[in-house]
Design a protein around this motif. Structure first.
Motif, short mmCIF file in Angstrom:
data_model
loop_
_atom_site.label_atom_id
_atom_site.label_comp_id
_atom_site.label_asym_id
_atom_site.label_seq_id
_atom_site.Cartn_x
_atom_site.Cartn_y
_atom_site.Cartn_z
N ASN A 4 -19.35 1.65 3.19
CA ASN A 4 -18.98 0.01 3.05
C ASN A 4 -17.13 0.23 2.06
N GLU A 5 -18.17 1.20 1.24
CA GLU A 5 -16.82 1.74 0.77
C GLU A 5 -15.23 2.24 1.40
N ARG A 6 -15.85 3.24 2.32
CA ARG A 6 -14.35 3.24 2.91
C ARG A 6 -13.79 2.31 3.53
N ASN A 7 -14.66 1.30 3.99
CA ASN A 7 -13.69 0.39 4.62
C ASN A 7 -13.19 -0.43 3.67
N LYS A 8 -13.89 -1.16 2.11
CA LYS A 8 -13.26 -1.25 1.18
C LYS A 8 -12.24 -0.31 0.60
N LYS A 9 -11.68 0.60 0.88
CA LYS A 9 -10.99 0.93 1.11
C LYS A 9 -9.28 1.07 1.60
N TYR A 10 -10.12 0.53 3.56
CA TYR A 10 -9.55 0.30 4.26
C TYR A 10 -8.36 -1.09 4.29
N ILE A 11 -9.12 -2.18 3.79
CA ILE A 11 -8.82 -3.66 3.52
C ILE A 11 -8.34 -3.26 2.33
N TYR A 12 -8.24 -3.13 0.99
CA TYR A 12 -7.23 -2.86 0.20
C TYR A 12 -6.00 -2.02 0.71
N LEU A 13 -5.89 -1.09 1.58
CA LEU A 13 -4.73 -0.45 2.39
C LEU A 13 -4.13 -1.53 3.06
N PHE A 14 -4.31 -2.19 3.88
CA PHE A 14 -3.78 -2.68 4.87
C PHE A 14 -3.09 -4.24 3.94
N ALA A 15 -3.98 -4.53 3.40
CA ALA A 15 -3.55 -5.84 2.55
C ALA A 15 -2.55 -5.80 1.24
N ILE A 63 -7.01 4.35 -5.44
CA ILE A 63 -8.18 4.04 -4.95
C ILE A 63 -8.68 4.74 -3.75
N GLY A 64 -7.87 6.23 -4.00
CA GLY A 64 -8.54 7.05 -3.21
C GLY A 64 -8.45 7.72 -1.89
N ALA A 65 -6.87 6.77 -1.69
CA ALA A 65 -6.20 7.32 0.54
C ALA A 65 -6.05 9.03 0.32
N ARG A 92 -3.81 11.79 4.65
CA ARG A 92 -3.50 11.08 5.89
C ARG A 92 -3.94 9.43 5.96
N GLU A 93 -3.77 9.06 5.27
CA GLU A 93 -4.51 7.72 5.57
C GLU A 93 -2.74 6.98 5.13
N LYS A 94 -2.47 7.42 4.14
CA LYS A 94 -1.64 7.27 3.53
C LYS A 94 -0.14 7.08 4.45
N ILE A 95 -0.09 9.16 5.09
CA ILE A 95 0.83 8.69 6.22
C ILE A 95 1.05 7.55 7.42
N ILE A 96 -0.66 7.55 7.71
CA ILE A 96 -1.30 6.24 8.75
C ILE A 96 -0.21 5.08 8.67
N PHE A 97 -0.51 4.07 7.39
CA PHE A 97 -0.31 3.17 6.57
C PHE A 97 0.76 3.18 6.57
N ARG A 98 1.47 4.03 6.28
CA ARG A 98 3.36 3.95 6.12
C ARG A 98 4.18 3.91 7.05
N THR A 99 3.36 4.69 8.57
CA THR A 99 4.48 4.93 9.83
C THR A 99 3.52 3.78 10.49
N GLY A 100 3.30 3.36 10.17
CA GLY A 100 2.67 2.04 10.60
C GLY A 100 3.69 0.49 10.44
N PHE A 101 3.45 0.87 8.85
CA PHE A 101 4.48 -0.58 7.62
C PHE A 101 6.34 -0.35 8.09
N MET A 102 6.17 1.31 8.28
CA MET A 102 8.36 1.33 8.35
C MET A 102 8.46 0.86 10.14
N ALA A 103 6.77 1.27 10.93
CA ALA A 103 7.52 0.70 12.46
C ALA A 103 7.83 -0.86 12.60
#
Length: 86
Positions: free
Chosen positions: A3-14, A60-62, A65-76
């Protein structure tokens, strides 16, 4: 733990979705109004916002690897929208 990991992904996505929406609105504003002072202000504002998102990612403890994935998607996505607008 899951559940905590899912929250982290939601915050990263938001956070990155908000950054994307603001980036697109800045691009549209610059495209239509071409205000030099506004351009400088929005550029610095966007840089400060990106710095804050980077800080929030660390809080939030990302993982790296998670940061790279989200940043790459954001930039694309932002890059493809920018090319579409121009």
């Amino acid at each position: 733990m899951n559940n905590e990991r899912n929250k982290k992904y939601i915050y990263l996505f938001a956070g990155y979705a908000g950054l994307l929406f603001i980036g697109v609105s800045i691009l549209r504003n610059l495209l239509f109004f071409q205000d030099t002072v506004g351009y400088v202000l929005t550029t610095f504002g966007y840089i400060f916002l990106v710095s804050y998102i980077k800080f929030a990612d660390d809080k939030i403890g990302a993982t790296k690897r998670e940061k790279i994935i989200f940043r790459t998607g954001f930039m694309a996505i932002l890059g493809s929208i920018a090319l579409y607008l121009y």
